[in-house]
Scaffold this active site. Structure first.
Site, PDB file in Angstrom:
ATOM      1  N   SER A   1      18.364 -31.170 -56.477  1.00 53.80           N
ATOM      2  CA  SER A   1      19.657 -31.412 -55.834  1.00 53.80           C
ATOM      3  C   SER A   1      19.545 -31.724 -54.353  1.00 53.80           C
ATOM      4  CB  SER A   1      20.581 -30.213 -56.054  1.00 53.80           C
ATOM      5  OG  SER A   1      21.098 -30.233 -57.368  1.00 53.80           O
ATOM      6  N   THR A   2      18.360 -31.621 -53.776  1.00 54.34           N
ATOM      7  CA  THR A   2      18.188 -32.116 -52.409  1.00 54.34           C
ATOM      8  C   THR A   2      18.538 -33.597 -52.338  1.00 54.34           C
ATOM      9  OG1 THR A   2      16.391 -30.531 -52.133  1.00 54.34           O
ATOM     10  CG2 THR A   2      16.566 -32.244 -50.471  1.00 54.34           C
TER      11      THR A   2
END
Length: 245
Positions: free
Chosen positions: A89-90
């Site tokens: 999710s970065t």
């Protein structure tokens, strides 16, 4: 991000060895942050994970790394300290950068309703894409409920680990639920919101989000070790960061 949203692991943390030499009698000292991280890395492996790489980047840019376990079952090959990992999710940060660039170019407004770009997609059970803005998707204030495929047991993981889900399918799962709160009246982390942003990027540019990220962000920033892996379940060997966008 992509036409695929998968269960992914890939944490960027790290550790450095702590050596203490003192002629005085040994005194128990509380573990420092890096030592605690090393212990946490061992604890993760103890849960049954075959290999763990942990990395921390300090405010001064210095990196420390901890590894535990094996990189390949049956070989005993250690986990590399600089191996590729999935950034998970970065990658939402990269999606947001592209959306903000499109806004700066006048191609989209943060106050546009989602329905302007994806008519009829966010609808049903109280969901209404005409009332949700691009800005709210970016800020996780849309109220859209997350209902991503997931697993709670090792057996479910092995059964589902190669499943591929199209964005429309993921959004439809969310639309089966009422919103968690009215748009703009709360905050809730929403993967589905960023799936929708991927779809908006594609609608505005005519290209998949990962291609826009590659050209607009990664290439310009010299991030040549960050790459798109598509549906591949494996990561490259060698050094660098690997991204499933």
């Amino acid at each position: 991000m992509t036409s695929i949203l998968r269960k992914r692991l890939g944490v960027a943390l790290g550790v450095a060895a702590l050596l203490v030499a003192d002629a005085a009698p040994a005194v128990a000292r509380p573990a420092g942050p890096v030592e605690r991280l090393r212990q946490d890395t061992e604890a993760i492996r103890a849960l049954g994970v075959s290999g763990v790489q942990a990395r921390v980047v300090g405010a001064d840019g210095r990196e420390s790394v901890a590894v535990s376990g094996t990189a390949e079952l049956g070989t005993g090959r250690p986990v590399p300290s600089g191996g590729y990992f999935r950034m998970a999710s970065t990658s939402k940060t990269l999606v947001a950068v592209v959306v903000l660039q499109l806004e700066a170019e006048g191609r989209v407004s943060l106050d546009d309703g989602v329905d302007r770009w994806l008519p009829g997609v966010v609808r049903g059970n109280g969901n209404d894409g005409r009332r949700i803005t691009i800005r709210q998707l970016l800020q996780h204030t849309s109220g859209i409920h997350d209902d991503l495929p997931g697993y709670t047991t090792p057996g479910e993981y092995y059964q589902q680990r190669y499943d591929v889900h199209e964005p429309e399918e993921l959004v439809a799962r969310a639309m089966a639920h009422a919103p968690d709160f009215p748009p703009g009246e709360g905050w809730g982390y929403s993967n589905t919101g960023y799936v929708l942003l991927d779809m908006v990027i594609e609608k505005v540019t005519g290209r998949r989000a990962h291609r826009e990220i590659g050209d607009r962000v990664l290439r310009r920033a010299g991030m040549d070790q960050t790459r798109w892996l598509g549906t591949s379940p494996a990561v490259p060997t060698g050094w660098g960061w690997s991204s499933v966008l």
